[in-house]
Enzyme design. Structure first.
Site, short mmCIF file in Angstrom:
data_model
loop_
_atom_site.label_atom_id
_atom_site.label_comp_id
_atom_site.label_asym_id
_atom_site.label_seq_id
_atom_site.Cartn_x
_atom_site.Cartn_y
_atom_site.Cartn_z
N ARG A 116 99.23 53.11 86.58
CA ARG A 116 98.18 53.58 87.52
C ARG A 116 98.15 52.79 88.83
NH1 ARG A 116 95.24 54.42 82.68
NH2 ARG A 116 95.39 56.62 82.17
N LYS A 138 102.46 56.17 103.43
CA LYS A 138 102.91 57.40 102.78
C LYS A 138 104.09 57.07 101.88
CE LYS A 138 101.64 60.92 106.18
NZ LYS A 138 102.15 61.91 107.15
N GLU A 180 113.22 58.41 116.77
CA GLU A 180 111.82 58.18 116.34
C GLU A 180 111.15 57.15 117.26
OE1 GLU A 180 110.02 59.79 114.18
OE2 GLU A 180 111.36 60.68 112.69
N LYS A 219 102.04 52.76 115.74
CA LYS A 219 101.72 53.42 114.47
C LYS A 219 100.50 52.76 113.82
CE LYS A 219 103.44 55.59 110.36
NZ LYS A 219 104.52 56.05 109.52
N GLU A 229 95.49 61.15 107.40
CA GLU A 229 95.89 62.27 108.22
C GLU A 229 94.86 63.40 108.27
OE1 GLU A 229 100.06 62.97 107.97
OE2 GLU A 229 99.92 64.82 109.13
N ARG A 233 96.51 61.21 113.01
CA ARG A 233 97.83 60.82 112.50
C ARG A 233 98.86 61.93 112.73
NH1 ARG A 233 99.37 57.28 107.13
NH2 ARG A 233 101.62 57.46 107.38
N ASN A 237 103.72 63.65 114.39
CA ASN A 237 104.54 64.85 114.14
C ASN A 237 105.19 65.38 115.42
OD1 ASN A 237 105.38 66.50 112.01
ND2 ASN A 237 103.99 68.14 112.65
N HIS A 240 108.51 67.19 115.41
CA HIS A 240 108.87 67.39 114.00
C HIS A 240 108.78 68.84 113.53
CE1 HIS A 240 109.07 63.11 113.85
NE2 HIS A 240 109.30 63.08 112.55
N HIS A 244 112.00 69.62 111.63
CA HIS A 244 112.05 69.95 110.20
C HIS A 244 112.71 71.31 109.98
CE1 HIS A 244 108.50 67.08 109.17
NE2 HIS A 244 109.65 66.51 108.91
N HIS A 257 117.70 63.04 109.92
CA HIS A 257 116.34 63.40 110.30
C HIS A 257 116.07 63.12 111.80
CE1 HIS A 257 112.04 63.91 110.07
NE2 HIS A 257 111.85 62.67 110.46
P1 NAD Z 1 118.01 56.36 104.33
O1 NAD Z 1 117.00 55.60 103.60
O2 NAD Z 1 118.71 57.46 103.62
O3 NAD Z 1 119.08 55.36 104.94
C1 NAD Z 1 120.20 55.88 105.63
C2 NAD Z 1 121.51 55.36 105.04
O4 NAD Z 1 121.69 54.01 105.47
C3 NAD Z 1 121.54 55.31 103.53
O5 NAD Z 1 122.84 55.60 103.09
C4 NAD Z 1 121.18 53.88 103.23
O6 NAD Z 1 121.61 53.44 101.96
C5 NAD Z 1 121.89 53.15 104.34
N1 NAD Z 1 121.35 51.87 104.75
C6 NAD Z 1 120.05 51.50 104.81
N2 NAD Z 1 119.94 50.30 105.35
C7 NAD Z 1 121.19 49.87 105.62
C8 NAD Z 1 121.73 48.71 106.20
N3 NAD Z 1 120.95 47.75 106.70
N4 NAD Z 1 123.07 48.60 106.30
C9 NAD Z 1 123.87 49.60 105.86
N5 NAD Z 1 123.44 50.73 105.33
C10 NAD Z 1 122.10 50.87 105.22
O7 NAD Z 1 117.40 57.02 105.67
P2 NAD Z 1 116.17 56.62 106.61
O8 NAD Z 1 116.45 57.33 107.87
O9 NAD Z 1 115.90 55.18 106.61
O10 NAD Z 1 114.92 57.27 105.86
C11 NAD Z 1 114.76 58.66 105.75
C12 NAD Z 1 113.67 58.90 104.75
O11 NAD Z 1 112.45 58.31 105.21
C13 NAD Z 1 113.38 60.37 104.51
O12 NAD Z 1 113.33 60.61 103.13
C14 NAD Z 1 112.00 60.58 105.14
O13 NAD Z 1 111.26 61.58 104.48
C15 NAD Z 1 111.40 59.21 104.96
N6 NAD Z 1 110.31 58.91 105.92
C16 NAD Z 1 109.13 58.49 105.43
C17 NAD Z 1 108.11 58.18 106.30
C18 NAD Z 1 106.81 57.65 105.75
O14 NAD Z 1 105.84 57.55 106.52
N7 NAD Z 1 106.74 57.30 104.48
C19 NAD Z 1 108.27 58.29 107.68
C20 NAD Z 1 109.51 58.71 108.16
C21 NAD Z 1 110.53 59.03 107.27
N1 GLY Z 2 105.96 59.74 109.74
C1 GLY Z 2 104.71 60.40 109.84
C2 GLY Z 2 103.58 59.64 109.29
O1 GLY Z 2 103.72 58.51 108.85
O2 GLY Z 2 102.50 60.16 109.27
#
Ligand code: NAD
Ligand code: GLY
Length: 355
Positions: A116, A138, A180, A219, A229, A233, A237, A240, A244, A257
């Site tokens: 939990r 998130k 971003e 942020k 949100e 917040r 977007n 986006h 998306h 992305h």
């Molecule tokens: P990712 O986590 O897939 O990383 C991209 C690639 O780089 C992967 O292959 C990873 O293993 C590799 N990698 C990571 N760090 C590295 C490093 N230092 N050296 C070498 N390789 C490395 O992609 P991302 O762009 O970081 O994240 C995308 C994800 O984030 C999506 O799922 C998206 O939905 C999520 N996201 C969440 C939020 C939130 O508020 N929670 C906001 C934006 C995006």
């Molecule tokens: N990346 C959008 C949010 O954190 O709300």
């Protein structure tokens, strides 16, 4: 070293940026007065690079999940929860997540539901995770029906950013993360755009730390006011809705992305101008900032009409329709109505001008 406090319903937490922090993680956690994490979660790519030094500094075992967005799923959560039970973790224990946004979203969500809810520490290793995914609470995973459709607001207890980890990040990922940064800069810190345009030739750690922490500050201000949100917040977007749709229409395979968001930012600048909320100077500034990140995978062969159903499924849809975020000269305006036909027209213009 830089630090910022993020307010949250679960209690404020610190974001710390320090070069070399990964190999000093144990000492940092101690200095922050936090218990040490009993498990470090990373993935098969980041684990050998950054998960191992993090785990050894903390004196905790390392779990490596498979890499990739396709593993941001329930089945991975189940595996991870089982591993934590096997390792004897209990309520009151902490875990650490070392990786990009996929890893921090997945491990953060597992922490949210384990017994939990247990506390976690985020150690983001992509630019996107540093400026966006690890801040704001998130967490979640994907379903077959779409991305991030299940999750929890479960902020970490601490975020530790080590910009040295960007040294091993593929350049394409870095450029996508910078899209971003452009988005964030336009929302709340226009002067940051100067740093963005020089960032790809920017070896200095201090400058990367500044770039990252200025994004975190934007942020922090937003999620501090509207963590769940309810309104503001949604500013995050910007770019986006179309981004998306482009990702979904191409099966999440062609664009990172941030690359799809970059196209979305270009479209939102054109829409802002058409709607009279952005000057032509503003439109050109956004286009130049996106162009400074280098070429994007083309959108020439995407049938704009095929995007309309994806635009219609935008998660930010409410009873009144989709509320688009559009850029203004000094930031953004929320909840703008854009007819799908108009978005398609803009996309056709983009296809002609930018390929
Ligand atoms: P990712 O986590 O897939 O990383 C991209 C690639 O780089 C992967 O292959 C990873 O293993 C590799 N990698 C990571 N760090 C590295 C490093 N230092 N050296 C070498 N390789 C490395 O992609 P991302 O762009 O970081 O994240 C995308 C994800 O984030 C999506 O799922 C998206 O939905 C999520 N996201 C969440 C939020 C939130 O508020 N929670 C906001 C934006 C995006
Ligand atoms: N990346 C959008 C949010 O954190 O709300």
């Amino acid at each position: 070293m830089q630090r910022l406090k993020i307010s949250s319903e679960r209690g404020a937490y610190e974001v710390i940026a320090e070069a070399g922090a990964v190999s000093r993680l144990g000492a940092i956690v101690d200095e922050e007065g936090s218990p040490r994490p009993r498990s470090v979660v990373s993935n098969s790519i980041v684990g050998p690079l950054w998960g191992t030094p993090a785990a050894s500094s903390l004196g905790a075992p390392l779990i490596e999940l498979p890499d990739g967005e396709e593993h941001k799923r329930w089945s991975t959560i189940e595996t991870l929860l089982g591993r934590w039970l096997d390792e004897g973790l209990h309520r009151g224990d902490l875990v650490a997540a070392v990786g990009g946004g996929v890893l921090t979203d997945t491990a953060g969500f597992a922490a949210a539901v384990f017994l939990r809810g247990i506390d976690w520490i985020a150690v983001p290793t992509t630019l996107l995770a540093m400026v966006d995914a690890s801040v704001g609470g998130k967490t979640g995973v994907n379903l077959d029906q779409g991305k991030n459709l299940v999750g929890a607001f479960w902020p970490p207890r601490l975020v530790v950013i080590d910009v040295d980890t960007l040294a091993t990040l593929p350049e394409r990922e870095l450029r996508a993360g910078l899209a971003e940064v452009v988005k964030t800069a336009w929302i709340g810190d226009h002067d940051l755009l100067t740093l963005v345009s020089s960032s790809l030739d920017m070896p200095a750690t201090d400058e990367w730390e500044e770039l990252v922490m200025r994004c975190v500050a934007v942020k922090a201000e937003i999620v501090g006011q509207d963590e769940r949100e309810a309104g503001r917040r949604a500013a995050l977007n910007l770019g986006h809705t179309l981004g998306h749709a482009i990702e979904a229409a191409t099966g999440y395979r062609r664009f990172l992305h941030g690359e799809a968001v970059a196209w979305g930012l270009l479209a939102s600048a054109m829409l802002g101008r058409r709607h009279g909320v952005l000057s032509s100077g503003g439109e050109e500034t956004i286009k130049a900032a996106v162009a400074s990140l280098g070429p994007l995978p083309p959108i020439t062969d995407i049938n704009p009409k095929s995007l309309s159903s994806h635009i219609g499924r935008d998660k930010k849809r409410n009873a009144k329709g989709i509320g688009w975020v559009l850029p203004t000269d000094d930031g953004i305006v929320l909840d703008q109505r854009v007819e799908t036909d108009e978005a398609i027209e803009v996309l056709r213009e983009l296809q002609k001008l930018w390929n």
